[in-house]
Design an enzyme around this catalytic site. Structure first.
Site: not given
Length: 407
Positions: A98, A140, A191, A206-207, A280, A284-285, A396
């Protein structure tokens, strides 16, 4: 909370900063990557950078957070920061990073706004930045703690136990631990991040949603191959470079670097009717949620709505039908742009998804995943059907321009 003096300074300067925020964030990224090329190469999604999506998302988050200090809306603040914190945790972001962002962001602010950045203006925006940063650092830390890992220590190696085609351009990977012990559990809808080393030496991340039930000792992700595409200026975006790499190069017994699961799109454990809407690879989730519901013999009403290009493009098509059939109070609606030789029937329609004739029970909680325009359209349709905004949840992948959009 901001100090009274900073609050008034932000109120006075927010229009000017907001008008220039896109220029500020674009310059910020150029400065930071020039000084720290390893961040662009190994941490940030360079496809999103090239398209400008990440810059817009950062600009929107900063402007929205600053505006919400003037007219506080804690639920909206929590939504924005929760999504950012989960994404950061899935990348292993640490507090020291940060300070790097602060340095180059404020250099960019000073350069773009010039003499308008008086010491008082700089101090007020500095206070906004660190209020946002320290809140995220705290969130976090809580996510790392809940996951049972040290701050930033989220990466592990797993082995591919199974690779299976789910459609012509989609494969699933079942991932198992290196020593045969069960992988950590997760909440339905979450994810994990996957890191790959590309041919040019870049480490891109990528997630991918977990498309299996949390009760399994293994994890499953589903990856759709996405080719490059050309921008109006003639440049090429390697938008699917990680997905394409996984699709072409990863097979049984290969070793993959992944993180602990994160994500705030999670299935709540109550008796509210559920509406799972996807398009599409956004299925998945929902597959993870439905697998959990089926394994726990959940009896609440569940409506499953999915839109796709065609039956052959629909990943997990047969598995979706099986899971819905296992739920005593579930119904399914599917829309395909091209039905091929098939004829429309109950629950199967040609065209684009339309909620007009879909009955939605009072108190329904909706979960959405798919392309952003699709989800925004579904959200408007749900609001028109009196589904409360707080009961509409979404996922998203890529820069999140929904959470920071005006309410």
């Amino acid at each position: 909370m901001l100090s009274p003096a900073s609050t008034e300074m932000i109120r006075a300067t927010l229009p000017a900063v907001g008008a220039a925020i896109d220029d500020i964030t674009a310059l910020f990224y150029r400065k930071m990557f020039a000084a720290h090329p390893e961040l662009e190469r190994d941490v940030f999604n360079r496809g999103n950078q090239k398209q400008g999506g990440q810059q817009k998302a950062l600009a929107g988050a900063i402007a929205a957070f600053a505006a919400l200090q003037l007219e506080p809306d804690q639920a909206r603040i929590d939504l924005i920061l929760s999504r950012i914190a989960n994404k950061h945790a899935s990348l292993g972001i640490e507090p020291a990073q940060y300070a790097i962002v602060h340095t180059y962001l404020f250099e960019a602010i000073a350069e773009v706004l010039g003499e308008a950045v008086t010491p008082e203006v700089a101090a007020a925006w500095d206070e906004v930045y660190w209020l946002m940063a320290e809140t995220l650092i705290s969130m976090e830390a809580g996510l790392y703690r809940a996951a049972g890992v040290e701050v930033g220590d989220v990466w592990r190696q797993v082995r591919v136990r199974e690779r299976r085609h789910e459609s012509a351009d989609t494969v699933s990977f079942v991932l198992t631990s290196m020593d045969g012990t069960p992988l950590p559990s997760f909440s339905p809808g979450q994810y994990l991040s996957v890191a790959v080393q590309l041919s040019d030496g870049a480490r891109q991340i990528r997630q991918y949603s977990l498309s299996s039930a949390p009760s399994s000792d293994d994890w499953r992700i589903t990856v759709k191959r996405v080719g490059s595409h050309t921008l109006p200026d003639g440049s090429t975006i390697p938008a699917g470079e990680v997905s394409d790499f996984l699709y072409r190069n990863v097979f049984e017994e290969d070793i993959v670097n992944v993180t602990t699961p994160f994500g705030d799109l999670v299935l709540q454990d109550d008796d509210a009717p559920l509406l799972l809407i996807s398009a599409g690879i956004g299925c998945t989730p929902m597959m993870g949620m439905l697998s959990h519901l089926a394994e726990t013999a959940d009896s609440r009403p569940v409506s499953v709505l999915h839109a796709d290009r065609s039956p052959s493009n629909h990943a997990h098509r047969a598995e979706l039908t099986e899971l819905v059939d296992r739920l005593p109070s579930a119904v399914m609606h599917r829309w395909y742009e091209d039905l091929g030789a098939r004829q429309p029937e109950a629950g199967l329609r040609e065209g684009r998804a339309d909620l007009g004739e879909i009955a939605i029970a009072a108190g329904t909680r909706a979960y959405l995943c798919g392309p952003l325009p699709f989800m925004l359209g579904m959200r408007e349709a749900l609001l028109d059907k009196d589904v409360a905004a707080d009961d509409i949840h979404y996922e998203v992948f890529g820069p999140d321009s929904w959470a920071v959009a005006p309410a």
